[in-house]
Design a protein around this motif. Structure first.
Motif, PDB file in Angstrom:
ATOM      1  N   MET A 132       0.944  -1.281   0.078  1.00  0.00           N
ATOM      2  CA  MET A 132      -0.079   0.141  -0.067  1.00  0.00           C
ATOM      3  C   MET A 132       0.934   1.287  -0.030  1.00  0.00           C
ATOM      4  O   MET A 132       1.331   1.804   1.078  1.00  0.00           O
ATOM      5  N   TYR A 133       1.275   1.674  -1.002  1.00  0.00           N
ATOM      6  CA  TYR A 133       2.405   2.639  -1.331  1.00  0.00           C
ATOM      7  C   TYR A 133       1.965   4.112  -1.095  1.00  0.00           C
ATOM      8  O   TYR A 133       2.792   4.805  -0.623  1.00  0.00           O
ATOM      9  N   LYS A 134       0.638   4.386  -1.261  1.00  0.00           N
ATOM     10  CA  LYS A 134       0.289   5.508  -1.015  1.00  0.00           C
ATOM     11  C   LYS A 134       0.381   5.943   0.429  1.00  0.00           C
ATOM     12  O   LYS A 134       1.007   7.042   0.825  1.00  0.00           O
ATOM     13  N   PRO A 135      -0.044   5.256   1.535  1.00  0.00           N
ATOM     14  CA  PRO A 135      -0.118   5.598   2.888  1.00  0.00           C
ATOM     15  C   PRO A 135       1.278   5.325   3.358  1.00  0.00           C
ATOM     16  O   PRO A 135       1.777   6.048   4.193  1.00  0.00           O
ATOM     17  N   ALA A 136       1.962   4.486   2.742  1.00  0.00           N
ATOM     18  CA  ALA A 136       3.463   4.292   2.989  1.00  0.00           C
ATOM     19  C   ALA A 136       4.217   5.515   2.609  1.00  0.00           C
ATOM     20  O   ALA A 136       5.161   5.906   3.755  1.00  0.00           O
TER      21      ALA A 136
END
Length: 434
Positions: A403-407
């Motif tokens: 989940m790269y956006k929140p990461a």
């Protein structure tokens, strides 16, 4: 009781006479003066001469009570010295002096003197563990804030900072200490304790450069009682500050010098040995040396008093250390020992529960707790480095889940905090140093 009116010497003599249940005639006969002359002195129509004061003191047994302006100023110096004893010295000696000073201040009928003594007494009650007296006096002094100025305002802000500091509320403590510093700069009264306390808060908030600057201010003051009590405490915090700005070898040398001194001269000083090994653990942790950090933290545990708050401090930091190195089982072991020892509404509670939820981020409730409860609470305490770690743990968790956006979002939050801490940007705490 706090008094609100400054009296001239004659008026003070009148207050003392009335309190002793003597009439003007009684006093006049005893002193060898007429009652009308005594009245003139008390009403301020005649200045009080040195001979009159001597006779008055003899008849009222007030030989050590400050009455004139110069005596009041001399008494203030005595109170400042007593405050140093309370802060840095032998609390038993402070207790012996308290009763003598309290009598002299009470009979002086001087507003400023009484207020200064009350400001110092608040910390005195704290050191004695008299919480009710401490709370009562602090509340009374708080009601006087708008009417305080000069040195009294300086000491009031110092006291407010101290009160927040003892509750681990570093952000609020810093705000008060900076107010004190601004007043102190104008009056030239800033002392070692103020710069030590500012540096201590800055270290705990994660501002190493600013902390080192304040400790260096501390060092320029002459040798005095503070040097003895604050020596090791300052070395410890300064070493941690140096380690955070890359001066690891210097930090280790400072702490090893302290350890050698204590081992050779105070081998039974367990609290100081605990602090030294605990600080060495932090320094090696900062340097990324897991084995050395673990070794020193383990040594610290042998000198830690399990009935003292230092044990909570140790377990909380150890849990954080193991969490950072993904030693989850060891982190949980520390948490299980420590959480039952802490009360809700304290820094330790917030910190430990943030750690607890950080190892169960697969549970959405834990992730939400971190974002909406733990991080805001820790920020209110001024624990910027722990907040940064929380964002980092969230980022790594979401990255592992793809989940790269929140990461990326939480990684940026952590990076922004780190950047502001290294730059000494106090906007992170929403306070401004004067």
């Amino acid at each position: 009781m706090l008094m609100t009116k400054t009296l001239i010497p004659g008026a003070k003599m009148a207050r003392i006479r009335v309190a002793l249940k003597k009439t003007q005639l009684d006093l006049a006969i005893a002193m060898g003066y007429s009652s009308s002359l005594i009245g003139n002195y008390e009403n301020g129509r005649c200045p009080v001469s040195a001979d009159v004061l001597i006779a008055f003191r003899q008849e009222t047994h007030m030989t050590d009570v400050p009455i004139t302006d110069s005596e009041v100023e001399a008494m203030k110096n005595e109170l400042r010295a007593w405050n140093d004893t309370v802060t840095y010295g032998d609390i038993k000696l402070a207790a012996e002096l308290y009763h003598i000073l309290a009598r002299r201040v009470r009979w002086s009928y001087d507003t400023g003197l009484q207020t200064l003594f009350d400001l110092f007494c608040t910390k005195y009650y704290f050191r004695l563990g008299k919480k009710d007296e401490y709370d009562r006096l602090f509340v009374a002094l708080s009601k006087m804030e708008d009417g305080l100025d000069g040195e009294l305002l300086y000491w009031y802000y110092c006291l407010c900072g101290f009160c927040y500091h003892t509750q681990w509320r570093y952000k609020q403590a810093l705000a008060m200490y900076f107010k004190a510093e601004a007043v102190g700069n104008r009056l030239h009264v800033n002392d070692r304790a103020l710069y030590y306390n500012i540096g201590s808060c800055l270290i705990n908030c994660g501002y190493p450069y600013l902390a080192v600057m304040n400790f260096e201010k501390f060092q320029v003051y002459k040798y005095d009682l503070a040097s003895v009590r604050l020596g090791f405490a300052t070395q410890k915090l300064l070493a941690i500050g140096y380690s955070k700005i890359g001066k690891t070898n210097k930090a280790i040398q400072m702490l090893n010098d302290c350890r050698e001194y204590v081992t050779n001269n105070k081998s039974d000083d367990n609290p100081t040995l605990y602090e030294i090994y605990f600080s060495l653990g932090k320094v090696f942790h900062e340097a990324g040396d897991y084995d050395k950090a673990h070794e020193n933290l383990n040594k610290a545990s042998h000198y830690c008093n399990k009935n003292d708050e230092s044990y909570v401090e140790y377990l909380c930091y150890a849990a954080t250390f193991f969490r950072e190195y993904n030693k989850t089982d060891k982190a949980i072991e520390c948490l299980n020992k420590c959480i039952p020892l802490v009360a809700k509404g304290t820094l330790w509670y917030e910190w430990l529960h943030a750690l607890k939820h950080s190892v169960t981020l697969d549970d959405k409730a834990s992730a939400d707790y971190m974002v909406w409860t733990a991080i805001p609470a820790l920020h209110e305490y001024g624990m910027c480095t722990v907040v940064m770690k929380c964002f980092d743990w969230l980022s790594k968790h979401y990255e592992e889940k793809g989940m790269y956006k929140p990461a990326l979002k939480y990684a940026n939050e952590a990076s922004n905090i780190f950047y502001m801490l290294m730059k000494g940007n106090l906007a992170l705490l929403r306070i401004v140093a004067n």
